[in-house]
Design a protein around this motif. Structure first.
Motif, mmCIF file in Angstrom:
data_model
loop_
_atom_site.group_PDB
_atom_site.id
_atom_site.type_symbol
_atom_site.label_atom_id
_atom_site.label_comp_id
_atom_site.label_asym_id
_atom_site.label_seq_id
_atom_site.Cartn_x
_atom_site.Cartn_y
_atom_site.Cartn_z
ATOM 1 N N ILE A 162 -15.745 32.107 -16.383
ATOM 2 C CA ILE A 162 -16.573 31.536 -17.448
ATOM 3 C C ILE A 162 -16.540 30.022 -17.301
ATOM 4 O O ILE A 162 -15.794 29.470 -16.493
ATOM 5 C CB ILE A 162 -16.099 31.938 -18.872
ATOM 6 N N LEU A 163 -17.340 29.331 -18.106
ATOM 7 C CA LEU A 163 -17.321 27.872 -18.100
ATOM 8 C C LEU A 163 -15.896 27.366 -18.308
ATOM 9 O O LEU A 163 -15.195 27.806 -19.217
ATOM 10 C CB LEU A 163 -18.222 27.322 -19.200
ATOM 11 N N GLY A 164 -15.486 26.428 -17.478
ATOM 12 C CA GLY A 164 -14.175 25.797 -17.643
ATOM 13 C C GLY A 164 -13.007 26.576 -17.097
ATOM 14 O O GLY A 164 -11.881 26.059 -17.083
ATOM 15 N N ALA A 165 -13.213 27.820 -16.652
ATOM 16 C CA ALA A 165 -12.089 28.652 -16.217
ATOM 17 C C ALA A 165 -11.418 28.064 -14.989
ATOM 18 O O ALA A 165 -12.089 27.630 -14.051
ATOM 19 C CB ALA A 165 -12.561 30.075 -15.937
ATOM 20 N N SER A 166 -10.085 28.073 -14.991
ATOM 21 C CA SER A 166 -9.318 27.369 -13.966
ATOM 22 C C SER A 166 -8.179 28.209 -13.425
ATOM 23 O O SER A 166 -7.614 29.051 -14.126
ATOM 24 C CB SER A 166 -8.684 26.102 -14.554
ATOM 25 N N SER A 167 -7.839 27.932 -12.177
ATOM 26 C CA SER A 167 -6.515 28.225 -11.669
ATOM 27 C C SER A 167 -5.685 26.962 -11.895
ATOM 28 O O SER A 167 -6.230 25.855 -11.944
ATOM 29 C CB SER A 167 -6.565 28.573 -10.180
ATOM 30 N N VAL A 168 -4.386 27.120 -12.053
ATOM 31 C CA VAL A 168 -3.516 25.971 -12.345
ATOM 32 C C VAL A 168 -2.426 25.880 -11.296
ATOM 33 O O VAL A 168 -1.629 26.813 -11.131
ATOM 34 C CB VAL A 168 -2.879 26.096 -13.746
ATOM 35 N N ASP A 188 -21.472 36.025 -8.793
ATOM 36 C CA ASP A 188 -21.720 36.204 -10.227
ATOM 37 C C ASP A 188 -23.151 35.802 -10.577
ATOM 38 O O ASP A 188 -23.741 34.924 -9.935
ATOM 39 C CB ASP A 188 -20.733 35.359 -11.024
ATOM 40 N N LEU A 189 -23.702 36.434 -11.607
ATOM 41 C CA LEU A 189 -25.060 36.102 -12.052
ATOM 42 C C LEU A 189 -25.176 34.636 -12.458
ATOM 43 O O LEU A 189 -26.163 33.968 -12.151
ATOM 44 C CB LEU A 189 -25.445 36.969 -13.251
ATOM 45 N N LEU A 190 -24.162 34.138 -13.174
ATOM 46 C CA LEU A 190 -24.247 32.798 -13.748
ATOM 47 C C LEU A 190 -23.274 31.801 -13.119
ATOM 48 O O LEU A 190 -23.629 30.660 -12.864
ATOM 49 C CB LEU A 190 -23.972 32.859 -15.265
ATOM 50 N N MET A 191 -22.047 32.238 -12.897
ATOM 51 C CA MET A 191 -20.997 31.296 -12.527
ATOM 52 C C MET A 191 -20.879 31.116 -11.021
ATOM 53 O O MET A 191 -21.162 32.027 -10.242
ATOM 54 C CB MET A 191 -19.648 31.770 -13.082
ATOM 55 N N LEU A 192 -20.423 29.917 -10.628
ATOM 56 C CA LEU A 192 -20.104 29.656 -9.227
ATOM 57 C C LEU A 192 -18.823 30.395 -8.844
ATOM 58 O O LEU A 192 -18.004 30.713 -9.709
ATOM 59 C CB LEU A 192 -19.934 28.151 -9.009
ATOM 60 N N HIS A 285 -22.957 21.631 -19.138
ATOM 61 C CA HIS A 285 -22.064 21.798 -17.988
ATOM 62 C C HIS A 285 -22.825 22.427 -16.826
ATOM 63 O O HIS A 285 -22.436 23.462 -16.287
ATOM 64 C CB HIS A 285 -20.850 22.653 -18.375
ATOM 65 N N HIS A 286 -23.890 21.771 -16.408
ATOM 66 C CA HIS A 286 -24.748 22.301 -15.340
ATOM 67 C C HIS A 286 -24.014 22.457 -14.013
ATOM 68 O O HIS A 286 -24.359 23.318 -13.213
ATOM 69 C CB HIS A 286 -25.969 21.400 -15.149
ATOM 70 N N GLY A 287 -23.004 21.636 -13.782
ATOM 71 C CA GLY A 287 -22.316 21.698 -12.502
ATOM 72 C C GLY A 287 -21.449 22.925 -12.316
ATOM 73 O O GLY A 287 -20.945 23.163 -11.216
ATOM 74 N N GLU A 288 -21.255 23.715 -13.371
ATOM 75 C CA GLU A 288 -20.345 24.860 -13.294
ATOM 76 C C GLU A 288 -21.052 26.192 -13.154
ATOM 77 O O GLU A 288 -20.387 27.221 -13.027
ATOM 78 C CB GLU A 288 -19.444 24.886 -14.530
ATOM 79 N N HIS A 289 -22.378 26.216 -13.215
ATOM 80 C CA HIS A 289 -23.076 27.500 -13.140
ATOM 81 C C HIS A 289 -24.305 27.382 -12.255
ATOM 82 O O HIS A 289 -24.665 26.310 -11.783
ATOM 83 C CB HIS A 289 -23.431 28.011 -14.542
ATOM 84 N N ARG A 290 -24.959 28.522 -12.038
ATOM 85 C CA ARG A 290 -26.046 28.597 -11.067
ATOM 86 C C ARG A 290 -27.427 28.303 -11.668
ATOM 87 O O ARG A 290 -28.401 28.184 -10.924
ATOM 88 C CB ARG A 290 -26.083 30.012 -10.464
ATOM 89 N N LEU A 291 -27.554 28.215 -12.985
ATOM 90 C CA LEU A 291 -28.870 28.099 -13.609
ATOM 91 C C LEU A 291 -29.353 26.656 -13.641
ATOM 92 O O LEU A 291 -28.586 25.728 -13.916
ATOM 93 C CB LEU A 291 -28.829 28.641 -15.040
#
Length: 451
Positions: A162-168, A188-192, A285-291
């Motif tokens: 999802i938006l903002g989701a991270s590994s740490v 994914d349909l939306l996310m990178l 947050h356009h840089g995080e998804h494909r749309l």
């Protein structure tokens, strides 16, 4: 460094990992337990240490099973910083107050109708508690190092999901540790897609779909078939959907289906003001998804937003074809529960489950073929058609998890398999051991290990 598994061990929920180093403590994730009653009761247990002794919290992402205990921790005396990405903070601004509000609503409804065993029924925390917790947030960019406690350096990398989701990634003098967080899909349909993992001595890896491969069906085609079939018999499609991620993906697909005239021009209702607000966050947050911007606009315009309780209640009186998308995604609470109560008994309708259903949730019972579910103290018959849209999952499947781990620059000393039901976690453990020969273990709840 000592690592204690305070959640997401043997289950997909309640994600909490306590790190202790040099007399200081940081909690990676601070999630609510959901699903089975014995898990939900853990939310009411005394925290294993005084909350004020936790120096900092680091969130992998905003979903309630990773962030939703934060207001309760703050209510108990935690006052340290909460580190997150910008988008995680933006989404928590919606999710945490809403979580408190839903708990207040559920407690009030239970008290009014007298079906709770507790007198009075009380929320774990309130909407106001959720808002107060937001004051603790500090945000960091991807790859930007930060030091939540002395001698421990961390940085976020993209996990998809999802938006903002991270590994740490965690580093200290003498070792390193990587928390995968919840990993997204490669396509994914939306996310990178998730970034390849950096090298680490120890890995904490999620295993939600550790024993399964996602269906290869085209979700757009499958969704179109469900809507056409239900509409033809005069029914309503009710979709329990997570307000963040799943609701937006569904609206995107519906917009495409309508534009291509592959479904009737029937009304679509998004009965989740929070999901509507989350959709707006996609614009920021356009840089995080494909749309692109145009696709974002079409997604936002695909559904009519239902804001008031009165309008929400009026949807239960609908008698003509429509689609209702409403939270929560596993039908554990929120407005969708009222829609299921009204519409599950009618054979013309369809209940469309569009994501993972944790054990013990209403969604899991419905997916498992239950002929009735308990809602507000009543046994409600399930006669509506039930459809699982497995291709909509925002979690990496078994193959994607194995490919992500396989990209590690060097072998880790140890993998800890968490955030999965027991069969899924153990299946992934065996697969990694067979493929790479790396030592893996599935930790127990509250188990502690020295790294």
């Amino acid at each position: 460094m000592r690592l204690t598994f305070l959640g997401a061990a043997g289950t997909v929920t309640g994600s909490k990992y306590l790190l202790e180093h040099g007399g200081r403590r940081v909690l990676v994730d601070c999630g609510l337990f959901q699903g089975l009653k014995q898990l939900r009761l853990r939310n009411w247990d005394a925290f294993p240490l005084p909350a004020r002794q936790v120096d900092a919290v680091v969130l992998t992402h905003a979903h309630i099973d990773h962030s939703g205990y934060l207001p309760a921790l703050a209510k108990q005396g935690f006052h340290g910083p909460v580190f997150a990405t910008d988008a995680t903070r933006d989404l928590c601004e919606l999710l945490l107050p809403d979580s408190g509000h839903l708990q207040e609503e559920d407690a009030e409804y239970a008290n009014r109708h007298g079906f709770s065993k507790h007198h009075p029924a009380l929320p774990l925390y309130t909407e106001a508690d959720g808002r107060r917790a937001l004051r603790l947030f500090r945000t960091h960019e991807w790859g930007e190092p930060f030091e939540p406690i002395a001698g421990v350096r961390m940085r976020f990398s993209r996990a998809g999901h999802i938006l903002g989701a991270s590994s740490v990634h965690v580093a200290w003098d003498g070792g390193s540790l990587l928390f995968s967080g919840d990993l997204g899909r490669e396509q994914d349909l939306l996310m990178l897609p998730p970034e390849p993992p950096p090298a680490a001595d120890h890995i904490v890896l999620e295993s939600t779909y550790g024993d399964r491969t996602h269906e290869e069906e085209d979700p757009e085609t499958e969704l179109g078939e469900v809507i056409r079939r239900t509409s033809a018999r005069g029914g309503i499609v009710v979709v329990p959907a997570f307000a963040v991620g799943r609701a937006q993906a569904l609206m995107y697909l519906i917009a495409r289906l309508k534009q291509a005239q592959r479904i009737p021009d029937l009304p679509v209702f998004l009965n989740s003001p929070m999901a509507a607000d989350a959709t707006e966050i996609f614009h920021r947050h356009h840089g995080e998804h494909r749309l692109d911007a145009a696709e974002c606009r079409r997604m936002c315009e695909a559904a009519r937003i239902v804001n008031s309780v009165e309008e929400s209640q009026s949807l239960n009186a609908l008698r003509s074809p429509a689609v209702i998308i409403s939270a929560s995604g596993m039908a554990t609470g929120g407005r969708v529960v009222h829609h299921l109560k009204a519409m599950a008994p009618d054979r013309r309708n369809t209940i469309l489950l569009a994501g993972y259903q944790a054990a013990g949730t209403r969604g899991a019972s419905i997916a498992g073929g239950a002929r009735e579910v308990k809602i507000h103290g009543e046994h409600v018959p399930v006669r509506a058609e039930v459809v699982m849209l497995g291709a909509m999952s925002a979690h990496a499947d078994r193959g994607e998890l194995l490919r992500w781990v396989g990209k590690l620059p060097r072998p880790p000393r140890q993998l800890f398999i968490t955030h999965g039901e027991p069969v899924a976690a153990d299946s992934l453990r065996q697969a990694i051991e067979e493929a790479h020969g790396w030592p893996c273990m599935v930790p127990e709840h509250r188990q502690a290990v020295d790294l």
